[in-house]
Scaffold this active site. Structure first.
Site, mmCIF file in Angstrom:
data_model
loop_
_atom_site.group_PDB
_atom_site.id
_atom_site.type_symbol
_atom_site.label_atom_id
_atom_site.label_comp_id
_atom_site.label_asym_id
_atom_site.label_seq_id
_atom_site.Cartn_x
_atom_site.Cartn_y
_atom_site.Cartn_z
ATOM 1 N N HIS A 1 1.666 4.528 -2.924
ATOM 2 C CA HIS A 1 1.805 6.095 -2.861
ATOM 3 C C HIS A 1 3.313 6.420 -3.462
ATOM 4 C CE1 HIS A 1 -1.573 6.623 -0.620
ATOM 5 N NE2 HIS A 1 -1.230 6.146 0.378
ATOM 6 N N HIS B 1 0.737 -1.410 0.018
ATOM 7 C CA HIS B 1 0.000 -0.008 0.103
ATOM 8 C C HIS B 1 1.112 1.328 -0.016
ATOM 9 C CE1 HIS B 1 -3.602 2.359 1.101
ATOM 10 N NE2 HIS B 1 -2.709 3.076 1.640
ATOM 11 N N GLU B 2 1.780 1.283 1.086
ATOM 12 C CA GLU B 2 2.492 2.598 0.978
ATOM 13 C C GLU B 2 3.544 2.749 -0.092
ATOM 14 O OE1 GLU B 2 2.051 4.691 3.236
ATOM 15 O OE2 GLU B 2 0.780 3.590 4.415
ATOM 16 N N HIS C 1 3.534 6.702 -7.305
ATOM 17 C CA HIS C 1 2.797 7.533 -7.674
ATOM 18 C C HIS C 1 3.486 8.793 -7.845
ATOM 19 C CE1 HIS C 1 -1.381 9.860 -7.657
ATOM 20 N NE2 HIS C 1 -0.671 9.980 -8.984
#
Length: 808
Positions: free
Chosen positions: A581, A577-578, A584
């Site tokens: 980010h 999940h991290e 991105h």
């Protein structure tokens, strides 16, 4: 205008839940539904996944790939590898040449402030068309200069172990924050931007990114009440300052009405005896009403009256806490009114995908309707468990029963599956990092290369530096990984962008050359304070994204130097999940920092990270790296499938809670706080009764006082649920739910990168979605598009549930 530049690390609610004890978080993990390959039954499924595990490393990258695993898995290897950071000249934190000692923060802030003031003067004195044409670039650079100090200082003051450096970073942060307040009253900047927009908007003189930045800046000026009469403008600044003070006070000092409860130890039957013993003195258990022990008691204590008392106390915040919350909400409502918006939510949502509170509430109500049948089924399951436990035919489910009977059901189910510790043997941290690098290489053509840190570059010796290298663009980002637990470190996982992507123009390099400094070896280096840049091009150099990832994974101690840090499946999902980010930020390589990477609409920013959770559960992705840390045998996927099935048992209840909290966030940021009879407790309880299936909180409780996200996410808490639906759709339509290798196919990765990731916030997210999903109905957004997304959520959940039931 510049209030928006104050950074907020990406700490989502799912990440926070994963930091709870394993017994609590086990039934809350979010991941894709397990699947089998076409034509296979479950008996052969695990064997097939094992057979598919192959050497996936490109020949030229084998050394880097092997080193990547070793620096995270082998303490002895890391000790030797990191020797270069222990001697030599201090290069400064993140290689920022100013930050070699505490007083360097003041020099960094002062130097940056001088540059910022020169840009402000340049914008205010612009008069010719060519000067106005540069206004957007100048204002974006001004934003970047402020963020250079604020983002980095905010991270350092919260992370660095040296109190002197913490204090110096805090002072630098305060200096720039004070200057932002000055800018917020400088009406000339907004007027000059308006002139520039009138001259060049729609003429083709500005590229797409530049046009988007102009629109963002214009909206920010409007939200900052820059066009209001002087008295109202001063009131706006005053209210903003008051909100910035009461908000952190609410979060930092939230407290229960009762801090402790006392029970005879004999009444704690069912709770872990060792924990009870630690809390017992003279036969009496002194139980904190919030935190781990209270949660453990609610899950395990057999005496229902004890659980009731604990539940009531743990859901009742102090009157002071509630008062602070209501003051925060009242001031936000006043700020919105002053800015000529109907509510704070309306003001906040104007530049989000949802646009209006009505769209958000419609979306949440549709999800609530669909979710209700799943929750009803789960309630029946809990009632059945209670009936068996207390030997009654017609039990009533009480609020303090939920966690207790969920825990019993999950414990019974888990006893029939393999121990989760055995699963973690396939997830050493180094192997997971290898897997992420291999996955990104396949999808996006980038990989992680370990890089020795220089003296003074990191804030702790455990921090690893990775350079992100692209097949086509070379070095594209720097990633600092602070992933191991240590005393005093925050347990919350987070992604920080310490410096954004941005084009540093030749004129800025020339400006640096005109004021040479002994700190830097070249004007290009000086233009980025010594931090990472790309090779020079005809236009200048790229300011490379510099990112910090923070996690809290347990180590095995010096007595087990041979054993790596082993992650639970939930921790693997957290890291994926991290890293969503981070990818991105890495691939959102824009020329303007205002739209770089995760600087996009809040309700779009979680899409890449939630999407990565689907990859974490995909067999093809897991086959890239998941091998036993001792035997190197590949992971039998059936173990993951069993884990995912267990995690989904009470997914509906978790979703109901998130829907209610999102609705509460909207209600609190409506016009309600302006009513003299506004009562946060009544609003919360009314929503539970109207939209909830689970037993509502009893009268006398006031849990809203513990809802700290109300400050950071004011009006946008729905974003995670919204992006869950979007991520599910992208996973299905772009990556084909992983079928036939869809999760590791370059064509699919390039589509997502080319239509979503690379734009950061520089393109309307609805346009990005319309293009990547090839669905013209999304173009332009609006309530119809929000309704369409809501329908996907309904279809996606039904498919996930039915698919899981039929395949396992």
């Amino acid at each position: 205008m510049f209030k928006r530049l104050i950074p907020r690390p990406w700490v989502c609610t799912r990440c926070l839940q994963r930091q709870l004890p394993r017994q609590i978080r086990g039934n809350h993990a979010q991941a894709a539904a397990p699947r089998v390959l076409e034509g296979q039954d479950n008996a052969s499924f695990a064997v097939t996944i094992a057979q598919r595990h192959v050497n996936t490393i490109a020949p030229g990258a084998q050394h880097d790939d092997r080193t990547l695993r070793q620096i995270f898995d082998s303490p002895a290897f890391w000790k030797e590898y990191s020797q270069s950071s222990k001697s030599g000249r201090n290069t400064g934190l993140f290689q920022n040449r100013y930050l070699t000692e505490p007083k360097g923060f003041e020099q960094f802030a002062n130097t940056t402030l001088e540059k910022a003031k020169r840009i402000v003067k340049k914008v205010l004195t612009a008069s010719a068309p060519e000067q106005y044409k540069q206004v957007v670039r100048d204002l974006d650079r001004l934003s970047d200069l402020l963020c250079r100090v604020i983002d980095l200082s905010d991270f350092v003051r919260a992370t660095h172990p040296d109190p002197r450096i913490q204090q110096a970073a805090t002072q630098a942060y305060a200096m720039m924050f004070e200057y932002m307040n000055v800018l917020n009253t400088t009406t000339g900047l907004a007027k000059q931007l308006d002139v520039a927009i009138r001259l060049f908007e729609g003429t083709g003189a500005w590229e797409e990114q530049e046009q988007m930045v102009a629109e963002i800046l214009k909206k920010d000026f409007a939200k900052s009440a820059i066009d209001l009469p002087r008295g109202d403008r001063e009131r706006f600044v005053s209210l903003s300052q008051e909100i910035s003070e009461v908000g952190p006070e609410f979060v930092d000092y939230m407290a229960p009405e009762k801090e402790y409860l006392t029970f005879p130890s004999s009444r704690m039957k069912g709770m872990d005896p060792l924990l009870v013993r630690r809390l017992t003195q003279w036969g009496q258990v002194s139980l904190p009403t919030t935190g781990g022990p209270a949660s453990a008691a609610l899950r395990s204590v057999e005496d229902e009256s004890v659980r009731q008392e604990i539940f009531m106390a743990s859901r009742t915040s102090s009157k002071t806490t509630v008062s602070r919350l209501e003051e925060l909400l009242r001031k936000r409502a006043q700020l919105a009114t002053l800015s000529r918006f109907g509510s704070y939510a309306a003001m906040t949502l104007e530049d989000k995908m949802a646009k209006t509170p009505e769209s958000v509430n419609g979306f949440l109500q549709e999800l609530s309707k669909d979710n209700s049948s799943f929750v009803q089924s789960e309630v029946l399951h809990l009632l059945k468990a209670k009936a068996i436990h207390i030997s009654t035919a017609d039990p009533t489910l009480k609020p303090w029963d939920k966690e207790y009977y969920m825990s019993r059901i999950l414990a019974s189910a888990q006893s029939r599956t393999r121990n989760s510790d055995f699963l973690s043997s396939y997830f050493s941290l180094g192997r997971v990092m290898q897997g992420l690098s291999r996955l990104f290489s396949r999808l996006y053509g980038i990989r992680f290369i370990p890089h020795e840190t220089l003296p003074g570059e990191t804030w702790n010796p455990d921090v690893r530096r990775l350079d992100v290298v692209s097949e086509t663009d070379g070095h594209v980002a720097v990633l600092y990984c602070d992933l191991f637990s240590r005393p005093g470190k925050s347990p919350n996982p987070a992604h920080f962008t310490l410096r954004c992507s941005r084009l540093i123009s030749n004129s800025e390099i020339e400006e640096a050359a005109a004021s040479p400094s002994q700190l830097f070896t070249s004007p290009s280096e000086a233009a980025n304070d010594g931090m990472a840049i790309s090779p020079a091009t005809a236009e200048g150099v790229m300011q490379l994204p510099t990112i910090a990832l923070i996690c809290d994974f347990a180590t095995n101690g010096s007595q087990h130097l041979h054993k790596p840090s082993l992650l639970s499946f939930s921790e693997v999902a957290t890291l994926f999940h991290e890293m969503g980010h981070a990818i991105h930020s890495i691939l959102g390589r824009t020329n303007f920092q205002n739209v770089s990477g995760t600087r996009c609409a809040t309700d779009f920013a979680e899409l890449p990270s939630v999407l990565m959770e689907h990859f974490a559960a995909d067999p093809d992705v897991l086959s890239l790296f998941a091998t036993h840390y001792e035997t190197d045998q590949p992971l039998p996927y059936r173990m993951v499938a069993e884990k995912l099935a267990l995690d989904k048992k009470f997914e509906g209840s978790d979703t109901e809670n998130q829907i209610l909290l999102s609705m509460l966030d909207q209600a609190y940021h409506s016009s309600l706080p302006l009513d003299s009879n506004f009562d946060t407790t009544k609003v919360y309880h009314d929503l539970q009764h109207k939209h909830g299936i689970l037993p509502p909180d009893p009268p006398g409780t006031s849990w809203q006082g513990f809802f700290g996200h109300l400050f950071g996410y004011g009006g946008t808490y729905y974003s995670y649920l919204f992006d869950r639906v979007l991520a599910k759709r992208v996973w299905q339509e772009v990556f084909r739910s992983g079928m036939k290798g869809g999760a590791v196919t370059r064509e699919n990765g390039e589509l997502f990168k080319g239509e979503v990731l690379r734009f950061g916030g520089s393109r309307d997210p609805w346009t990005c979605l319309s293009n990547v999903l090839r669905d013209e109905r999304l173009e332009g957004g609006g309530e119809k598009a929000m309704g369409l997304v809501g329908s996907w959520g309904i279809e996606g959940r039904r498919e996930g549930r039915e698919g899981t039931q039929s395949k396992l």
